[in-house]
Design an enzyme around this catalytic site. Sequence first.
Site, PDB file in Angstrom:
ATOM      1  N   HIS A 301       0.832  -1.208   0.000  1.00 31.05           N
ATOM      2  CA  HIS A 301       0.000   0.000   0.000  1.00 31.05           C
ATOM      3  C   HIS A 301       0.869   1.262   0.000  1.00 31.05           C
ATOM      4  CE1 HIS A 301      -3.186  -2.834   1.009  1.00 31.05           C
ATOM      5  NE2 HIS A 301      -4.082  -1.872   0.865  1.00 31.05           N
ATOM      6  N   HIS A 344       0.918  -3.043   9.461  1.00 34.95           N
ATOM      7  CA  HIS A 344       2.308  -3.256   9.063  1.00 34.95           C
ATOM      8  C   HIS A 344       3.221  -2.732  10.158  1.00 34.95           C
ATOM      9  CE1 HIS A 344       2.461  -4.773   4.918  1.00 34.95           C
ATOM     10  NE2 HIS A 344       1.340  -4.100   4.703  1.00 34.95           N
ATOM     11  N   ASP A 348       8.359  -1.843   7.703  1.00 40.69           N
ATOM     12  CA  ASP A 348       7.733  -2.166   6.411  1.00 40.69           C
ATOM     13  C   ASP A 348       7.434  -0.893   5.625  1.00 40.69           C
ATOM     14  OD1 ASP A 348       7.790  -4.675   7.432  1.00 40.69           O
ATOM     15  OD2 ASP A 348       5.630  -4.902   7.656  1.00 40.69           O
TER      16      ASP A 348
END
EC number: 2.7.8.-
Length: 415
Positions: A301, A344, A348
């Site tokens: 994302h 996350h 990340d």
Amino acid sequence: MAGPNQLCIRRWTTKHVAVWLKDEGFFEYVDILCNKHRLDGITLLTLTEYDLRSPPLEIKVLGDIKRLMLSVRKLQKIHIDVLEEMGYNSDSPMGSMTPFISALQSTDWLCNGELSHDCDGPITDLNSDQYQYMNGKNKHSVRRLDPEYWKTILSCIYVFIVFGFTSFIMVIVHERVPDMQTYPPLPDIFLDSVPRIPWAFAMTEVCGMILCYIWLLVLLLHKHRSILLRRLCSLMGTVFLLRCFTMFVTSLSVPGQHLQCTGKIYGSVWEKLHRAFAIWSGFGMTLTGVHTCGDYMFSGHTVVLTMLNFFVTEYTPRSWNFLHTLSWVLNLFGIFFILAAHEHYSIDVFIAFYITTRLFLYYHTLANTRAYQQSRRARIWFPMFSFFECNVNGTVPNEYCWPFSKPAIMKRLIG
């Protein structure tokens, strides 16, 4: 007859040029330039000092040559748009007009690797006028940018294959996700300090969708949309291919107890492919009903948000401050919502942002400076970049046009 100042220079005849010469004080050259050599408006714009000194003109008076060229240069600056449309560079020294045809021809043989000088030698002519351009308010030299639609189609196929491969890897890592009882969430400064917001991840995807719609509008209206789409697909595909590798080699524990992730075993290859297709067709988004586990290093994302933000800001004029601010706000808020949702780890998101921005900047630095053409090693290390960009000469200008043909009734109304 209308005077030269009242008529577009494209429509100047030899008579208009004669009037202009007389107004500038060059009575003695009216006969040789207008009557004998039939100079009209367009040919007057392309006149150079070399033309005046060389046969068939061979003007012998240096002062007249300089004064005439000063007048021509003033005329060229007034009608710079006409020169650019014809593909001439009016900013080269001594009033010389250097066509870009020679530059394009040199690019062809450089693109094919047939360099006539030492590939590892000093880079020359990269700052010459034919490559000078800055996106935004500054003027740029006009180049012919071939859309090369077949390469764009290849890049689209490439990114779709990578997305499919990424979906399959996500199925594999879901089978290998560590047991939550044995491997609790890793310590994380941000996740340990900020309470979880349940609706935050949905807001991340909303930010991504808004950025996507903005980018699609920019892409639709941009004159060089084929090159932009090709660059987006090649960069996005490469980053997600790297993400496949990082997901596969190391499985991190689930970042939060709320996820309730357990290793899910798919019986056959067909079941894995079916699940991969569901992820691929749903774009890996929770808004489309896709829920995955184990794909933590690094955040997909964040990659999408950051890549769309950089493309929107790069391929719109610098004066569009509101759009650029909105794009960055959506990018940064989207990243914050990822962490606020505890979907996350912080590392990340950081790694995803760093890799995406570096790859985007490196790619465009090479594409804009053409430095890769001067080194054989660059073509070895960046083969896909060399393939997609070999015929793109310098920075892509931010020019816009309506992509559809006008209806007949509109053509009649506006002419």
